[in-house]
Design a protein around this motif. Structure first.
Motif, mmCIF file in Angstrom:
data_model
loop_
_atom_site.group_PDB
_atom_site.id
_atom_site.type_symbol
_atom_site.label_atom_id
_atom_site.label_comp_id
_atom_site.label_asym_id
_atom_site.label_seq_id
_atom_site.Cartn_x
_atom_site.Cartn_y
_atom_site.Cartn_z
ATOM 1 N N ALA A 27 0.826 -1.201 0.000
ATOM 2 C CA ALA A 27 0.000 0.000 0.000
ATOM 3 C C ALA A 27 0.865 1.258 0.000
ATOM 4 C CB ALA A 27 -0.934 -0.008 1.208
ATOM 5 N N SER A 28 1.948 1.246 0.796
ATOM 6 C CA SER A 28 2.851 2.403 0.823
ATOM 7 C C SER A 28 3.570 2.570 -0.507
ATOM 8 C CB SER A 28 3.866 2.248 1.956
ATOM 9 O OG SER A 28 3.266 2.466 3.210
ATOM 10 N N ALA A 29 3.938 1.465 -1.143
ATOM 11 C CA ALA A 29 4.623 1.547 -2.439
ATOM 12 C C ALA A 29 3.704 2.196 -3.484
ATOM 13 C CB ALA A 29 5.054 0.159 -2.891
ATOM 14 N N ARG A 30 2.434 1.825 -3.464
ATOM 15 C CA ARG A 30 1.495 2.426 -4.421
ATOM 16 C C ARG A 30 1.353 3.921 -4.183
ATOM 17 N NH1 ARG A 30 -2.819 -2.450 -3.729
ATOM 18 N NH2 ARG A 30 -2.096 -3.787 -5.431
ATOM 19 N N ARG A 31 1.164 4.295 -2.913
ATOM 20 C CA ARG A 31 1.022 5.730 -2.620
ATOM 21 C C ARG A 31 2.293 6.489 -2.969
ATOM 22 N NH1 ARG A 31 -1.727 3.687 2.095
ATOM 23 N NH2 ARG A 31 0.224 3.834 3.280
ATOM 24 N N ALA A 32 3.448 5.906 -2.646
ATOM 25 C CA ALA A 32 4.715 6.589 -2.900
ATOM 26 C C ALA A 32 4.948 6.773 -4.396
ATOM 27 C CB ALA A 32 5.862 5.798 -2.269
ATOM 28 N N VAL A 45 21.199 1.980 -2.231
ATOM 29 C CA VAL A 45 19.833 1.842 -1.731
ATOM 30 C C VAL A 45 18.839 2.295 -2.789
ATOM 31 C CG1 VAL A 45 18.259 2.401 0.156
ATOM 32 C CG2 VAL A 45 20.716 2.325 0.582
ATOM 33 N N SER A 46 17.850 1.455 -3.070
ATOM 34 C CA SER A 46 16.830 1.777 -4.063
ATOM 35 C C SER A 46 16.049 3.021 -3.668
ATOM 36 C CB SER A 46 15.876 0.588 -4.209
ATOM 37 O OG SER A 46 14.688 0.979 -4.872
ATOM 38 N N VAL A 47 15.910 3.944 -4.605
ATOM 39 C CA VAL A 47 15.110 5.136 -4.365
ATOM 40 C C VAL A 47 13.650 4.760 -4.111
ATOM 41 C CG1 VAL A 47 14.181 7.223 -5.451
ATOM 42 C CG2 VAL A 47 16.632 6.726 -5.597
ATOM 43 N N LEU A 48 13.149 3.759 -4.802
ATOM 44 C CA LEU A 48 11.761 3.348 -4.599
ATOM 45 C C LEU A 48 11.554 2.795 -3.197
ATOM 46 C CD1 LEU A 48 10.982 1.677 -8.044
ATOM 47 C CD2 LEU A 48 10.655 4.051 -7.326
ATOM 48 N N ASP A 49 12.529 2.053 -2.689
ATOM 49 C CA ASP A 49 12.425 1.567 -1.315
ATOM 50 C C ASP A 49 12.454 2.728 -0.323
ATOM 51 O OD1 ASP A 49 12.230 -1.055 -2.099
ATOM 52 O OD2 ASP A 49 14.321 -1.550 -1.704
ATOM 53 N N GLN A 50 13.262 3.731 -0.612
ATOM 54 C CA GLN A 50 13.315 4.896 0.279
ATOM 55 C C GLN A 50 11.965 5.604 0.320
ATOM 56 O OE1 GLN A 50 16.814 7.518 0.014
ATOM 57 N NE2 GLN A 50 17.731 6.026 -1.369
ATOM 58 N N LEU A 51 11.358 5.810 -0.854
ATOM 59 C CA LEU A 51 10.064 6.481 -0.899
ATOM 60 C C LEU A 51 8.986 5.650 -0.209
ATOM 61 C CD1 LEU A 51 10.189 7.765 -4.585
ATOM 62 C CD2 LEU A 51 10.390 9.159 -2.512
ATOM 63 N N THR A 52 9.031 4.347 -0.415
ATOM 64 C CA THR A 52 8.041 3.469 0.213
ATOM 65 C C THR A 52 8.186 3.476 1.732
ATOM 66 O OG1 THR A 52 7.998 2.039 -1.747
ATOM 67 C CG2 THR A 52 7.167 1.107 0.318
ATOM 68 N N PHE A 53 9.420 3.396 2.200
ATOM 69 C CA PHE A 53 9.636 3.385 3.645
ATOM 70 C C PHE A 53 9.217 4.718 4.266
ATOM 71 C CE2 PHE A 53 12.782 3.447 7.336
ATOM 72 C CZ PHE A 53 11.962 2.662 8.141
ATOM 73 N N ALA A 54 9.470 5.826 3.562
ATOM 74 C CA ALA A 54 9.027 7.128 4.070
ATOM 75 C C ALA A 54 7.512 7.149 4.243
ATOM 76 C CB ALA A 54 9.470 8.238 3.112
ATOM 77 N N ASP A 55 6.781 6.618 3.273
ATOM 78 C CA ASP A 55 5.328 6.577 3.399
ATOM 79 C C ASP A 55 4.894 5.644 4.515
ATOM 80 O OD1 ASP A 55 2.565 7.126 1.822
ATOM 81 O OD2 ASP A 55 2.614 5.044 2.526
ATOM 82 N N LEU A 56 5.588 4.513 4.669
ATOM 83 C CA LEU A 56 5.243 3.571 5.737
ATOM 84 C C LEU A 56 5.368 4.239 7.100
ATOM 85 C CD1 LEU A 56 4.482 0.512 6.083
ATOM 86 C CD2 LEU A 56 6.896 0.123 6.587
ATOM 87 N N ILE A 57 6.398 5.056 7.276
ATOM 88 C CA ILE A 57 6.557 5.792 8.540
ATOM 89 C C ILE A 57 5.446 6.819 8.714
ATOM 90 C CG2 ILE A 57 8.034 7.384 9.819
ATOM 91 C CD1 ILE A 57 10.457 6.033 8.520
ATOM 92 N N GLU A 58 5.238 7.634 7.685
ATOM 93 C CA GLU A 58 4.304 8.750 7.810
ATOM 94 C C GLU A 58 2.854 8.286 7.922
ATOM 95 O OE1 GLU A 58 5.309 11.071 4.389
ATOM 96 O OE2 GLU A 58 6.872 12.191 5.445
ATOM 97 N N SER A 59 2.533 7.140 7.354
ATOM 98 C CA SER A 59 1.168 6.626 7.426
ATOM 99 C C SER A 59 0.864 5.949 8.749
ATOM 100 C CB SER A 59 0.936 5.628 6.288
ATOM 101 O OG SER A 59 1.712 4.448 6.482
ATOM 102 N N GLY A 60 1.885 5.718 9.571
ATOM 103 C CA GLY A 60 1.699 5.007 10.826
ATOM 104 C C GLY A 60 1.860 3.510 10.698
ATOM 105 N N GLY A 61 2.063 3.010 9.484
ATOM 106 C CA GLY A 61 2.212 1.576 9.284
ATOM 107 C C GLY A 61 3.437 0.998 9.956
ATOM 108 N N TYR A 62 4.522 1.768 9.994
ATOM 109 C CA TYR A 62 5.748 1.269 10.622
ATOM 110 C C TYR A 62 5.561 1.149 12.133
ATOM 111 C CZ TYR A 62 10.785 0.736 11.427
ATOM 112 O OH TYR A 62 12.029 0.265 11.793
ATOM 113 N N ASP A 63 4.933 2.136 12.754
ATOM 114 C CA ASP A 63 4.672 2.062 14.195
ATOM 115 C C ASP A 63 3.769 0.870 14.523
ATOM 116 O OD1 ASP A 63 5.653 4.541 15.894
ATOM 117 O OD2 ASP A 63 5.134 5.302 13.917
#
Length: 541
Positions: A138-143, A354-372
């Motif tokens: 889901a984060s990858a799609r949004r990112a 480090v993949s730029v796409l992974d960086q963008l996805t992980f940023a969204d995962l943090i900001e969406s609360g999914g990582y927490d």
């Protein structure tokens, strides 16, 4: 309790006969009955059980009673649960035949390259099955939808600004790190960070903890950086040696794992945290902080990062290797402002790791609360794994004490002197992979060696975890004649220091708990350490 039939023909096409009898709570009786049915083969592997609500109605039990029983048996590896597939009897790996423990084998046998161990209890490996695939997708799609066009060009060696902003907020909130996006450099993990620092930053010899990863020492050695071991005791690294020991002459940097010393366990004592900060300020020194599993603390709130005490003297390094997966190859350095340029020069003009796409996805995962949410879920999962390790030892090997259990993904099992190597080899012959403390000892350490097993509890799948613990217990030595039984995991009496200073004695123990009989295989209670109690990991080894 009376004999009870549960007719599931209309729901799942089979009948289940349960005879609920015996003493104990209804939950304990149900757990024991289901466990015995699986153990004896009356419930075959793959058999689907009814939903807990249906079983509760048929048995006349409370829903929570059945739900708790299912959860306990899933944690123990007797059952599995997957969304859309229901709760089923696990295809539980059977324990291998016991092998004798020999007192002094010549060396550890080498298995063929194609042979994989039946069970893996090595430390530092997270639960691969728990990667948050749906949340990541889901984060990858949004990112991808939100990414600007320039994100698909050559990568910025400092890392995507979206991730550095997200990390600034997350690290401040969760780990007490004081930083800003301009001080963060994205890397592929601690090893990559260490190589970059060796190239442009580290000033001469580096002090390291006497027990740590040989992999890190090899990176420093490959860069011609000499390492000098710091003695460990029950309060962590003896940071006073940085100024008092002649061996530390010329040392201008120190590598520490202050939140959870690897592998012995336990945080760096507060006074020593302050001392190492003072040493860095007074000697123009640097502190490398490896925060490899800082999010996973179970018996009280996590200890904040050392970096928060002095952002200009501490290089903070973290990654997702334990929290998500080592396959991600995604980490970060939080640097003193004056070192950012040097690290970027060492990294080069483009992001090559480090993949730029992974960086963008992980940023969204943090900001969406999914990582927490993932961290909270995994914290509970690993705590249950730890508790099952502790209660299994209390039942089958109460003379073996588990230490370093307040945090992380592993525990240290203290062994009688001279037994470590033979036990590791005996476990290997039974298909169990684990490591001894000797594997992590600095070759120049002068402190007395301590025998122990560094036992990870995150890697095995749920259905095989119980069998892995059974195999571990069979490989452990029997109690020595006249030895007293220690309640595994209680840590009421601190272990002796790794190397007590002359005239130094361990901290006094708290009053011992009343003696109790070890739990049975049927009940296996879950130990609880109330929040706010003294940290049981302090003084673990």
């Amino acid at each position: 309790m009376a004999e009870t039939w549960v007719n599931m023909a209309e729901r799942i096409g089979s009948d289940l006969h349960l005879e609920l009898s015996g003493t104990g709570s209804r939950r304990a009786v149900l757990i024991r009955t289901l466990r015995d049915a699986v153990r004896t083969g009356r419930l075959a592997a793959g058999t689907r059980l009814p939903p807990y609500r249906s079983l509760a109605a048929d048995l006349g039990l409370a829903r929570n009673t059945v739900a708790d029983a299912y959860a306990e048996l899933i944690a123990e590896g007797w059952l599995t649960a997957r969304q859309g597939s229901g709760t089923r009897v696990a295809r539980r790996a059977e324990p291998l035949a016991a092998a004798p423990v020999h007192s002094a084998p010549a060396r550890r046998p080498h298995a063929p390259a194609h042979a994989a161990p039946a069970h893996n209890l090595r430390p530092g490996v997270p639960d691969a099955a728990s990667f948050p695939r749906s949340a990541w997708l889901a984060s990858a799609r949004r990112a991808l939808n939100a990414a600007p066009n320039e994100a698909f060009g050559p990568g910025d060696p400092q890392g995507r600004i979206e991730l550095r902003r997200a990390l600034t907020e997350y690290l401040a909130r969760a780990r007490g790190v004081r930083t800003e996006p301009g001080r963060i450099v994205i890397c592929s993990g601690f090893g990559h960070a260490l190589r970059l620092l060796c190239e442009r930053v580290l000033p001469g010899p580096v002090a390291v903890e006497s027990y740590g990863l040989a992999f890190h020492r090899s990176i420093l050695a490959a860069a011609s950086v000499r390492t000098v071991p710091l003695t460990l005791d029950e309060q962590g690294a003896r940071t006073a040696e940085l100024t008092e020991s002649a061996a530390m002459k010329g040392v201008r940097a120190v590598l520490l794992t202050p939140a959870h010393q690897f592998p012995t366990g336990g945080p760096l004592e507060a006074g020593r945290r302050a001392d190492v900060i003072d040493w860095a300020g007074g000697h123009d020194g640097l502190i490398l902080e490896d925060d490899y599993d800082g999010e996973f603390r179970y018996d009280r709130r996590p200890i904040g990062a050392l970096q928060g005490l002095d952002p200009e003297r501490v290089i903070y390094v973290g990654s997702v290797s334990k929290s998500l997966s080592p396959a991600m190859r995604l980490g970060w350095m939080v640097l003193p402002e004056h070192l950012v340029g040097d690290v970027l020069d060492a990294k080069g003009e483009r992001e090559a790791w480090v993949s730029v796409l992974d960086q963008l996805t992980f940023a969204d995962l943090i900001e969406s609360g999914g990582y927490d949410r993932h961290i909270r879920r995994m914290r509970q999962r690993y705590r249950r794994r730890r508790d099952l390790l502790v209660t299994t030892l209390a039942e089958h090997a109460p003379h073996i004490r588990a230490t370093g259990i307040a945090a992380g993904l592993h525990a240290v099992l203290r062994l009688p002197p001279g037994t470590e190597q033979s036990i590791v080899e005996a476990a290997g012959r039974q298909g169990l992979a684990l490591d001894g403390l000797a594997d992590f000892r600095h070759p120049e350490a002068t402190m007395p060696a301590v025998d122990g097993l560094v036992t990870g509890y995150a890697a095995p799948p749920d259905h095989a975890y119980g069998a892995a613990l059974d195999t571990l217990c069979r490989a452990l030595p029997p109690p020595s004649e006249g030895a007293t039984t220690a309640a595994a995991g209680s840590e009421q009496t601190p272990a002796p220091a790794l190397d007590p200073a002359p005239g130094e004695t361990p901290a006094p123990a708290s009053a011992p708990a009343p003696a109790q009989a070890p739990p049975t295989a049927q009940t296996r209670p879950t130990p609880q350490t109330p929040a706010g109690e003294p940290d049981p990991a302090a003084g673990t080894l």
